[in-house]
Design an enzyme around this catalytic site. Structure first.
Site, PDB file in Angstrom:
ATOM      1  N   ASP A  11       0.865  -1.175   0.000  1.00 51.35           N
ATOM      2  CA  ASP A  11       0.000   0.000   0.000  1.00 51.35           C
ATOM      3  C   ASP A  11       0.907   1.232   0.000  1.00 51.35           C
ATOM      4  OD1 ASP A  11      -1.664   2.088   0.472  1.00 51.35           O
ATOM      5  OD2 ASP A  11      -2.572   1.263   2.297  1.00 51.35           O
ATOM      6  N   ASP A  59      20.880  13.220 -50.338  1.00 48.52           N
ATOM      7  CA  ASP A  59      21.082  14.269 -49.334  1.00 48.52           C
ATOM      8  C   ASP A  59      19.737  14.826 -48.864  1.00 48.52           C
ATOM      9  OD1 ASP A  59      22.469  16.048 -47.756  1.00 48.52           O
ATOM     10  OD2 ASP A  59      23.626  16.952 -49.381  1.00 48.52           O
ATOM     11  N   MET A  60      19.751  15.551 -47.770  1.00 48.23           N
ATOM     12  CA  MET A  60      18.532  16.173 -47.234  1.00 48.23           C
ATOM     13  C   MET A  60      19.013  17.255 -46.284  1.00 48.23           C
ATOM     14  SD  MET A  60      16.277  16.549 -44.681  1.00 48.23           S
ATOM     15  CE  MET A  60      14.583  16.523 -44.266  1.00 48.23           C
ATOM     16  N   ASN A  61      18.899  18.521 -46.715  1.00 50.81           N
ATOM     17  CA  ASN A  61      19.665  19.571 -46.049  1.00 50.81           C
ATOM     18  C   ASN A  61      18.893  20.556 -45.201  1.00 50.81           C
ATOM     19  OD1 ASN A  61      22.513  19.190 -46.646  1.00 50.81           O
ATOM     20  ND2 ASN A  61      21.855  19.295 -48.776  1.00 50.81           N
ATOM     21  N   ASP A  95      29.591  16.618 -42.180  1.00 56.33           N
ATOM     22  CA  ASP A  95      30.228  17.573 -43.092  1.00 56.33           C
ATOM     23  C   ASP A  95      31.570  18.049 -42.557  1.00 56.33           C
ATOM     24  OD1 ASP A  95      28.483  17.475 -45.151  1.00 56.33           O
ATOM     25  OD2 ASP A  95      27.373  19.290 -44.622  1.00 56.33           O
ATOM     26  N   ASP A 141      26.536  18.027 -55.578  1.00 56.18           N
ATOM     27  CA  ASP A 141      25.542  19.071 -55.830  1.00 56.18           C
ATOM     28  C   ASP A 141      25.965  20.007 -56.972  1.00 56.18           C
ATOM     29  OD1 ASP A 141      23.495  20.840 -55.513  1.00 56.18           O
ATOM     30  OD2 ASP A 141      23.966  21.376 -53.437  1.00 56.18           O
TER      31      ASP A 141
HETATM   32  C1  DGJ Z   1      25.550  18.546 -47.620  1.00 58.52           C
HETATM   33  C2  DGJ Z   1      26.395  17.307 -47.712  1.00 58.52           C
HETATM   34  O1  DGJ Z   1      26.624  16.779 -46.456  1.00 58.52           O
HETATM   35  C3  DGJ Z   1      27.685  17.658 -48.438  1.00 58.52           C
HETATM   36  O2  DGJ Z   1      28.528  16.548 -48.452  1.00 58.52           O
HETATM   37  C4  DGJ Z   1      27.359  18.105 -49.816  1.00 58.52           C
HETATM   38  O3  DGJ Z   1      26.777  17.063 -50.541  1.00 58.52           O
HETATM   39  C5  DGJ Z   1      26.419  19.305 -49.761  1.00 58.52           C
HETATM   40  N1  DGJ Z   1      25.266  19.035 -48.946  1.00 58.52           N
HETATM   41  C6  DGJ Z   1      25.968  19.695 -51.130  1.00 58.52           C
HETATM   42  O4  DGJ Z   1      24.978  20.634 -51.115  1.00 58.52           O
END
Ligand code: DGJ
Length: 748
Positions: free
Chosen positions: A53, A479-481, A549, A368
């Protein structure tokens, strides 16, 4: 059988080679968690749960008037919501009548051969045919909300995966506002949490914190798993280290926002939950419909972090990675990003290819800037057509010319993004995520495509299919920034806007699935502004991910060190770049850069035309070394020999599974005058075997001219026991960031 049901005791016990997990169907249908840890024989572990309890810890209706049983103190498999358990919880729901509650009771369970799959989501798979699935169904009998708790058991691997399927078996619509994949109660012990935080260009830094009575949260609300945290944590006994002590791992197979929480409650029990981010989340669950959560990969080690890491390394390579390059040798690549940024022509690329071929590099990756009106990062995303002002000969001819030099060809894409300055945006402004009446937030001057829309995914697939189908492209860097803000889809109704973030990820996975299924020979490398999506979700499609990066080798040591707790070196994109380094301005030798990048997928990211002849000779040599030790590095067991708090040097080692060879790596990060000598104890060797030591990479800053070697006993053969117990002492290190690789080969 790895899953055993004891009818008499009502226990369900999961046995793996070294661990046991158990739950019990207690009176009134409470699904109690009784144990997870080092292997025990499977007896009823509920003796560990003592019911008292406890004042101010309310009691479920069924046990009234007893005060001894409370949800607030009971270890549970998947606690309910709003009905008397006040700790962190895996689920939250708004019922049709406005009430916010769910109280689950056991309904049934099923044990099946094979591993469950998750609709629309990446997840681990059974590679040997011995996995099993446990499905335990629990139900809230008032609303009809029903949950299948899914457990995937990999007995030899010591892995248990978890996910949930939430079904609305009621007759009115509910809104799920939290749907985490798992909850785990650990009633006893004192625990630390190790998590991997960071920022752009410095991801997965290691932090160990003791778990006190505050709720600790690790997570991301960025729509990516993020630079800032990784969806992987270790819960470690206070005293655990690399080789000793209890620790649990939890890794989410998901690439969007996530939440992991740890709470030490009033009685010092620990509860852990993990799954999707719940900020901005609300999933409308209509009668008859189902919501599926992503998967968590759990393991337990009673021998410290090294064993836990080895479990994840093996599991990711054998049960997450797939496709041609899961085990196949990956090409040593050269990427033009840090060589040219946006400033290139076909001629410049061909000149790089010429030099690269001469050095022994195997693939050119065009980064890129090759498409649309892309001369800076302000325009062109979405227009996936070659920019013939830069690539005058056209993409097909460029690929052919590069192939003719003996190099494979790879290409960069960032499919999920759109620039307002693009033909695609001019044609489809509604395809970007934006909130009505607001100017959207921009990062890198780009907006995010609404991946919840099937027509967007179809457009992207059609563009990628055209590029890959018509050219001999053997690698894609995906990539995807940017992080996701302005999360609103013009294609979804008002009451479904809380679904956008997760539906976005479902769209991304749909596109990845289609591309990797239809182009199975293409090696996909994940990337997200470096390592913002370094997670097991992406690793289901890409066997390697660009780590960061930041290509400065000294920072890379810590990034790769942190990454290594959960992920094998075969997943870590790592390149030798120019010196001085473009991110930090630091100068290091090509040798040191090579030693660090070799503990990854290995490649180059510089203009070889600007290298000295000495550096070129060194590159030829390091490519030879990498090829020679490829299997040992990529398939061997990885050992961290130093801790992150070490500020003088870092050391790590590979040992083959059969203990016949090992490769020791050391980088001195802060050279000392009159130094403390570095003694390293190797790991993973056969104690009785004799090893020959070969220092193939030369002195490189060790054995400096200030040191007389005359009196030194030179020894080049050792037993494994000697190397592991007494270790090997390195010569005096001198100069900027000296690095050494020493190879040990079993000779008898
Ligand atoms: C971010 C990536 O991490 C880099 O290696 C490079 O591809 C740039 N984008 C290009 O815009």
């Amino acid at each position: 059988m790895a899953i055993l049901y004891n009818e008499e005791r009502k226990t369900i016990t999961i046995q793996t080679a070294n661990t046991t997990y158990q739950m019990r169907i207690a009176p009134h249908g409470f699904l109690q968690h009784t144990y997870y840890g080092k292997h025990v024989n499977g007896e009823d572990m509920s003796y560990l749960i003592l019911n008292y309890d406890r004042a101010c810890s309310g009691n479920p209706d069924e046990v009234y008037p007893s005060r001894n049983i409370s949800f607030d103190t009971m270890p549970q498999e998947y606690p309910g919501y709003g009905v008397g358990d006040f700790r962190i919880r895996p689920i939250a729901v708004r019922n049709a009548d406005g009430s916010r509650g769910a109280d689950f009771r056991y309904v049934k369970h099923e044990i099946t051969k094979g591993k469950y799959k998750l609709e629309g989501l990446p997840s681990s798979y059974d590679s040997k045919g011995d996995a099993e699935t446990l499905t335990v169904t629990i139900k809230d009998h008032v609303s009809g909300l029903t949950i299948d708790l899914l457990y995937g058991i990999f007995p030899d691997e010591d892995v248990i995966t978890r996910a949930v399927r939430i079904r609305n078996e009621g007759d009115s619509t509910a809104v799920l506002t939290r749907t985490l994949s798992m909850s785990l109660d650990i009633p006893y012990g004192k625990w630390d949490m190790i998590h991997f935080h960071g920022k752009h260009a410095l991801e997965r830094q290691t932090e160990r914190e003791s778990l006190g009575h505050l709720i600790k949260t690790v997570g991301s609300t960025r729509g990516t798993s993020s630079h800032q945290e990784n969806p992987f944590v270790i819960i470690a006994d206070h005293k655990a280290d690399e080789d000793h002590g209890a620790c649990y791992g939890m890794m989410l197979v998901y690439s969007g926002g996530f939440k992991m929480q740890a709470e030490v409650d009033q009685f010092d029990s620990l509860r852990l939950v993990m799954g999707l981010q719940d900020e901005q989340f609300g999933w409308k669950l209509e009668p008859g419909s189902v919501f599926t959560s992503p998967e968590v990969i759990m393991t337990f080690s009673d021998e410290g972090f090294t064993k836990l890491s080895h479990t994840y390394h093996w599991f990711i390579r054998h049960n997450i990675n797939r496709g041609k390059y899961q085990f196949a040798r990956r090409p040593i690549l050269i990427n033009n990003w840090e060589a040219t940024y946006f400033d290139f022509t076909d001629e410049k690329l061909l000149a790089i290819a010429d030099e690269a071929a001469d050095l022994g590099i195997e693939m050119l990756v065009l980064d890129d800037g090759w498409f649309g009106d892309r001369n800076s990062d302000n325009a062109g995303l979405g227009d996936w057509y070659v920019n013939e002002d830069k690539i005058k000969c056209g993409l097909t001819s460029l690929v052919e010319q590069v192939n003719a030099k003996g190099l494979k060809f790879g290409i960069w894409i960032e499919p999920e993004m759109i620039n307002e300055d693009s033909d695609l945006y001019r044609k489809h402004p509604g395809w970007a995520l934006k909130m009505p009446g607001r100017r959207p937030n921009r990062t890198r001057n780009q907006l995010v495509l609404d991946m919840t829309r099937p027509e967007v995914v179809d457009y992207l697939y059609e563009r990628v299919e055209d590029i890959l189908g018509n050219n001999n492209i053997e690698y894609v860097k995906w990539d995807m920034n940017r992080s996701l803000s302005d999360v609103y889809s013009a294609a979804l109704p008002t009451d479904r806007q809380g679904e956008v973030l997760h539906r976005y990820m479902l769209g991304v996975y749909d596109l990845m699935e289609r591309i990797t299924t239809n182009f199975p020979d293409v090696l996909v490398e994940g990337c997200s502004g470096g390592g913002a999506r370094f997670d097991a979700g992406i690793l289901c499609y890409s066997p390697q991910i660009w780590c960061s990066d930041d290509t400065d080798p000294i920072h890379r040591l810590n990034i790769q060190y942190g990454t290594s707790f959960g992920y094998p070196v075969s997943t870590m994109g790592a390149h030798v770049s120019a010196s001085p380094n473009h991110q930090t301005g630091r100068s290091t030798s090509i040798h040191t850069r090579g030693v660090v990048a070799m503990s990854g997928t290995f490649g180059y990211e510089l203009d070889p035309g600007k290298l000295s002849e000495e550096d070129k000779a060194e590159i030829r040599e390091q490519i030879g070394i990498f090829k020679k030790y490829y299997d040992l590095i990529q398939n061997g067991l990885y050992y961290r020999l130093t801790e992150i708090k070490e500020d003088y040097f870092e050391a790590w080692q590979f040992a083959s599974a059969d203990k016949s060879e090992a490769l020791l790596n050391v980088v001195v990060t802060n050279t000392q005058p009159n130094p403390t000598l570095i003694n390293l104890k190797l790991k993973g060797l056969d104690p009785d075997a004799v090893y020959e030591m070969i220092n193939e990479t030369g002195k490189h800053g060790f054995e400096s001219k200030y040191v007389s070697q005359a009196e030194r006993v030179v020894k080049t053969t050792f037993t494994g026991e000697t190397l592991m117990n007494a270790g090997y002492t390195l010569p005096w290190a001198f100069g900027d960031y000296p690095a050494l690789q020493i190879y040990f080969r079993k000779i008898k």
